[in-house]
Design an enzyme around this catalytic site. Structure first.
Site, PDB file in Angstrom:
ATOM      1  N   HIS A 136       0.982  -1.160   0.002  1.00 40.66           N
ATOM      2  CA  HIS A 136       0.117   0.050  -0.032  1.00 40.66           C
ATOM      3  C   HIS A 136       0.928   1.447  -0.071  1.00 40.66           C
ATOM      4  O   HIS A 136       1.806   1.009   0.721  1.00 40.66           O
ATOM      5  CB  HIS A 136      -0.839  -0.048   1.183  1.00 40.66           C
ATOM      6  CG  HIS A 136      -1.995   1.034   1.271  1.00 40.66           C
ATOM      7  ND1 HIS A 136      -2.114   2.411   1.327  1.00 40.66           N
ATOM      8  CD2 HIS A 136      -3.457   0.890   0.613  1.00 40.66           C
ATOM      9  CE1 HIS A 136      -3.184   2.852   1.231  1.00 40.66           C
ATOM     10  NE2 HIS A 136      -4.036   1.806   0.956  1.00 40.66           N
TER      11      HIS A 136
ATOM     12  N   ASP B   3      -8.157  -5.391  -0.583  1.00 44.54           N
ATOM     13  CA  ASP B   3      -8.479  -6.154  -1.691  1.00 44.54           C
ATOM     14  C   ASP B   3      -8.005  -7.629  -1.451  1.00 44.54           C
ATOM     15  O   ASP B   3      -8.558  -8.502  -2.226  1.00 44.54           O
ATOM     16  CB  ASP B   3      -7.819  -5.840  -2.979  1.00 44.54           C
ATOM     17  CG  ASP B   3      -8.534  -4.346  -3.433  1.00 44.54           C
ATOM     18  OD1 ASP B   3      -7.529  -3.377  -3.610  1.00 44.54           O
ATOM     19  OD2 ASP B   3      -9.568  -4.189  -3.282  1.00 44.54           O
TER      20      ASP B   3
HETATM   21  C1  SDX Z   1      -6.230  -0.099  -3.113  1.00 46.16           C
HETATM   22  O1  SDX Z   1      -4.347   4.424  -1.980  1.00 46.16           O
HETATM   23  C2  SDX Z   1      -5.536   3.853  -1.677  1.00 46.16           C
HETATM   24  O2  SDX Z   1      -5.796   4.160  -0.459  1.00 46.16           O
HETATM   25  C3  SDX Z   1      -5.783   2.792  -2.327  1.00 46.16           C
HETATM   26  C4  SDX Z   1      -6.755   2.132  -1.540  1.00 46.16           C
HETATM   27  C5  SDX Z   1      -8.169   2.691  -1.448  1.00 46.16           C
HETATM   28  O3  SDX Z   1      -8.945   2.026  -0.428  1.00 46.16           O
HETATM   29  O4  SDX Z   1      -8.499   3.503  -2.184  1.00 46.16           O
HETATM   30  O5  SDX Z   1      -6.524   1.434  -0.398  1.00 46.16           O
HETATM   31  C6  SDX Z   1      -7.485   0.626  -2.447  1.00 46.16           C
HETATM   32  O6  SDX Z   1      -5.866   0.323  -4.213  1.00 46.16           O
HETATM   33  C7  SDX Z   1      -5.294  -0.976  -2.300  1.00 46.16           C
HETATM   34  C8  SDX Z   1      -4.301  -1.278  -3.348  1.00 46.16           C
HETATM   35  C9  SDX Z   1      -4.812  -2.693  -4.260  1.00 46.16           C
HETATM   36  N1  SDX Z   1      -3.532  -2.700  -5.146  1.00 46.16           N
HETATM   37  C10 SDX Z   1      -2.953  -4.120  -5.082  1.00 46.16           C
HETATM   38  O7  SDX Z   1      -3.118  -4.893  -4.262  1.00 46.16           O
HETATM   39  C11 SDX Z   1      -1.805  -4.345  -6.185  1.00 46.16           C
HETATM   40  C12 SDX Z   1      -0.680  -4.780  -5.776  1.00 46.16           C
HETATM   41  N2  SDX Z   1       0.188  -3.761  -4.750  1.00 46.16           N
HETATM   42  C13 SDX Z   1       1.029  -2.975  -5.395  1.00 46.16           C
HETATM   43  O8  SDX Z   1       0.980  -2.625  -6.853  1.00 46.16           O
HETATM   44  C14 SDX Z   1       1.595  -1.893  -4.492  1.00 46.16           C
HETATM   45  O9  SDX Z   1       1.591  -2.117  -3.095  1.00 46.16           O
HETATM   46  C15 SDX Z   1       0.571  -0.323  -4.610  1.00 46.16           C
HETATM   47  C16 SDX Z   1       0.510   0.055  -5.987  1.00 46.16           C
HETATM   48  C17 SDX Z   1      -0.515  -0.786  -3.880  1.00 46.16           C
HETATM   49  C18 SDX Z   1       1.686   0.615  -3.869  1.00 46.16           C
HETATM   50  O10 SDX Z   1       2.776   0.839  -4.588  1.00 46.16           O
HETATM   51  P1  SDX Z   1       3.762   1.617  -4.201  1.00 46.16           P
HETATM   52  O11 SDX Z   1       3.541   2.537  -3.119  1.00 46.16           O
HETATM   53  O12 SDX Z   1       4.020   2.317  -5.398  1.00 46.16           O
HETATM   54  O13 SDX Z   1       5.057   1.013  -3.992  1.00 46.16           O
HETATM   55  P2  SDX Z   1       6.199   0.261  -4.865  1.00 46.16           P
HETATM   56  O14 SDX Z   1       5.299  -0.302  -6.057  1.00 46.16           O
HETATM   57  O15 SDX Z   1       7.040   1.585  -5.056  1.00 46.16           O
HETATM   58  O16 SDX Z   1       6.892  -0.882  -4.163  1.00 46.16           O
HETATM   59  C19 SDX Z   1       7.594  -0.594  -3.114  1.00 46.16           C
HETATM   60  C20 SDX Z   1       8.622  -2.057  -2.859  1.00 46.16           C
HETATM   61  C21 SDX Z   1       8.868  -2.592  -4.220  1.00 46.16           C
HETATM   62  O17 SDX Z   1      10.024  -3.118  -4.317  1.00 46.16           O
HETATM   63  P3  SDX Z   1      11.487  -2.674  -4.459  1.00 46.16           P
HETATM   64  O18 SDX Z   1      11.485  -2.036  -5.980  1.00 46.16           O
HETATM   65  O19 SDX Z   1      11.876  -1.362  -3.588  1.00 46.16           O
HETATM   66  O20 SDX Z   1      12.684  -3.844  -4.152  1.00 46.16           O
HETATM   67  O21 SDX Z   1       7.504  -2.915  -2.739  1.00 46.16           O
HETATM   68  C22 SDX Z   1       7.488  -3.904  -3.706  1.00 46.16           C
HETATM   69  C23 SDX Z   1       7.989  -3.453  -4.968  1.00 46.16           C
HETATM   70  O22 SDX Z   1       8.267  -4.299  -5.792  1.00 46.16           O
HETATM   71  N3  SDX Z   1       6.055  -4.291  -3.421  1.00 46.16           N
HETATM   72  C24 SDX Z   1       5.431  -5.468  -3.894  1.00 46.16           C
HETATM   73  C25 SDX Z   1       4.176  -5.178  -3.867  1.00 46.16           C
HETATM   74  N4  SDX Z   1       3.928  -4.029  -3.393  1.00 46.16           N
HETATM   75  C26 SDX Z   1       4.965  -3.184  -3.191  1.00 46.16           C
HETATM   76  N5  SDX Z   1       6.167  -6.619  -4.364  1.00 46.16           N
HETATM   77  C27 SDX Z   1       5.196  -7.570  -4.593  1.00 46.16           C
HETATM   78  N6  SDX Z   1       3.945  -7.572  -4.494  1.00 46.16           N
HETATM   79  C28 SDX Z   1       3.587  -6.452  -4.077  1.00 46.16           C
HETATM   80  N7  SDX Z   1       1.849  -6.188  -3.844  1.00 46.16           N
END
Ligand code: SDX
Length: 474
Positions: A348, A404
């Site tokens: 998140h 989710d």
């Molecule tokens: C919602 O914003 C809100 O409030 C949204 C929400 C709402 O109520 O409106 O809460 C609802 O959208 C929840 C999120 C649903 N999405 C997912 O479940 C999709 C999977 N999650 C990721 O895509 C991610 O965690 C995000 C998009 C939710 C957040 O991404 P960020 O803040 O941009 O974080 P990032 O992609 O920069 O990740 C930071 C690190 C990375 O690793 P490094 O490059 O530093 O080594 O964490 C890793 C990422 O690879 N990472 C994950 C991951 N989420 C972050 N690795 C694997 N699986 C994941 N889900």
């Protein structure tokens, strides 16, 4: 075991107690004190950390995993309030009195009838469309039917305005004067007298009536889209049911039990608002141009559709089913991460602790899958995946389940088809979108961030015959 409403209350209560023990519930001072603009904040890509505005609608404490709507802790609202009460609270700032709630529910019940909009919407291939695309189309049609905002009726004429086309099944088109016979059509432009709803309940598309209309009408559209996708006719709303019960009824064709109604209430409350998330921000950006609430909600639907946002819930269920046929959670996860693919339902932008909403949805899934074999097997995989992900990334990357991760298992048990999970999210989030849009418009300033330009300067025009062929089109 026959589930009772008390079982649901126990789940919510213990989740709240656990959250309070884990988080302490202190607001972050830098995010909860009134400010005087301009301010400085550390901003990362994707506006991470940027402060867009002040708001009293809701607060997300990301460090602690704490969610508040208008001063009420989310667990407090899930245990005691209905979704209609929470809609009123988000929009108007206080929980409604009995009289206010009665009037509000009566208005929402009247706005859930959108037959004119459904008639037009069903003229599109809804069964083949992305459900969120169909919902967004429906939102535009709702705008047209109820707000009459665009049709500029000259004076108080009673007859038809100028005739521009004849054949109702054709489209007014320009036929190029290429020797073909000039096609003539005769469309009748609607006039004030002929509009079915002229004079009753027409409202300004920028105000609270539009919000009520969307909060009540969008569940009807979503349910109708679901029914058509399953090869059934849409079900007419029941004015005697609550918003949650009526939504489940229109989706499944069955009157939900009191417990199912409460569960739907809790799911809609949990998804109602969440600070400056991508879809809320999209809705507010559109509103800040003084467009209108319908267009804002349409933009919110578009943003919510993405798998990184509201589209994740449907992806989680697909992922769990994929793991089930793959057989081994650890091996599946190793492969997923090696391919640099995100694990849906985890991580998140703001929460660096357990998402408080998952604290309710997880145990709710456990409760519901007691008598649901398929759900039980998916849940056991989800639990193993959760512990694997937290072992690997909980401490190091602050990655935990988000809203989710378990919602799909809950919806599955409530009889909601997987391709409608994101639409259910939209049905709930319309209240948060409209509450924040209407709050922002009270002190509006068009959103206009900047971009860092890293391009060239000083280039001169080269005639096309002297340009070198480039391998790829830029
Ligand atoms: C919602 O914003 C809100 O409030 C949204 C929400 C709402 O109520 O409106 O809460 C609802 O959208 C929840 C999120 C649903 N999405 C997912 O479940 C999709 C999977 N999650 C990721 O895509 C991610 O965690 C995000 C998009 C939710 C957040 O991404 P960020 O803040 O941009 O974080 P990032 O992609 O920069 O990740 C930071 C690190 C990375 O690793 P490094 O490059 O530093 O080594 O964490 C890793 C990422 O690879 N990472 C994950 C991951 N989420 C972050 N690795 C694997 N699986 C994941 N889900």
């Amino acid at each position: 075991m026959t589930l009772k409403t008390e079982d649901l209350l126990k789940v919510i209560h213990s989740a709240g107690v656990q959250a309070a023990a884990d988080t302490g519930n202190e607001p972050e001072p830098e995010l909860t004190q009134p400010i005087s603009w301009p301010i400085t904040s550390t901003v990362g890509p994707g506006l991470e950390g940027a402060i867009a505005c002040e708001s009293k609608v809701g607060y997300v404490n990301g460090a602690k995993g704490w969610l508040v709507y208008r001063g009420y802790d989310i667990f407090e609202l899930c245990a005691n309030a209905t979704y209609e009460e929470v809609c009123y609270l988000l929009l108007h700032g206080e929980l409604p009195t009995e009289a206010q709630l009665y009037a509000f529910k009566k208005k929402l019940a009247s706005y859930r009838y959108v037959n004119g909009t459904l008639r037009v919407l069903m003229g599109f291939p809804v069964e083949k469309m992305n459900p969120m695309a169909a919902l967004r189309l429906g939102t535009n049609l709702l705008r047209q039917e109820f707000s009459f905002i665009d049709i500029d009726i000259p004076g108080d004429d009673m007859g038809f305005d100028e005739i521009i086309a004849m054949d109702d099944d054709s489209f007014a088109m320009e036929t190029p004067p290429l020797g073909e016979k000039q096609a003539t059509y005769e469309f009748h432009q609607q006039s004030r007298a002929s509009h079915p709803r002229w004079g009753d309940q027409l409202h300004d598309a920028k105000g609270y009536e539009a919000a009520y209309h969307l909060i009540a009408g969008i569940p009807t559209l979503a349910a109708a889209i679901s029914r058509v996708r399953q090869g059934h006719m849409p079900i007419e709303p029941d004015p005697h049911l609550s918003l949650s019960a009526n939504f489940l009824y229109m989706l499944t064709g069955y009157q939900p039990s009191e417990l199912e109604e409460r569960m739907m209430d809790v799911c809609l409350i949990l998804h109602a608002d969440h600070g400056m998330n991508a879809s809320t921000f999209a809705a507010m950006v559109v509103a800040s141009t003084l467009s209108d609430v319908y267009f804002s909600v349409g933009s919110g639907i578009a943003a919510l559709n993405g798998p990184l946002h509201g589209g994740a819930n449907e992806q989680v269920l697909k992922m769990l089913e994929e793991i089930r046929s793959f057989g081994d959670v650890q091996e599946w996860l190793d492969e997923r991460l090696m391919n640099k693919e995100k694990v849906m339902g985890f991580g998140h932008r703001v929460y660096k602790a357990y998402d408080p909403r998952a604290r309710v949805l997880g145990p709710l899934a456990e409760l519901l899958t007691e008598n649901h074999e398929d759900g039980k097997s998916l849940l056991s995989i989800a639990k193993r995946l959760e512990s694997e992900m937290i072992d690997r990334f909980g401490e190091s990357k602050k990655i935990f389940p988000n809203v989710d991760f378990y919602s799909g298992i809950v919806y599955n048990c409530l009889g909601i088809p997987a391709d409608m999970f994101t639409s259910v999210f939209a049905v709930a989030r319309v209240s948060g979108w409209t509450a924040r849009v209407l709050e922002y418009l009270k002190n509006n300033r068009i959103f206009r961030p900047r971009a860092i330009y890293t391009g060239d300067f000083g280039k001169t025009y080269t005639p096309i015959e002297q340009r070198q062929r480039r391998d790829t089109i830029q």
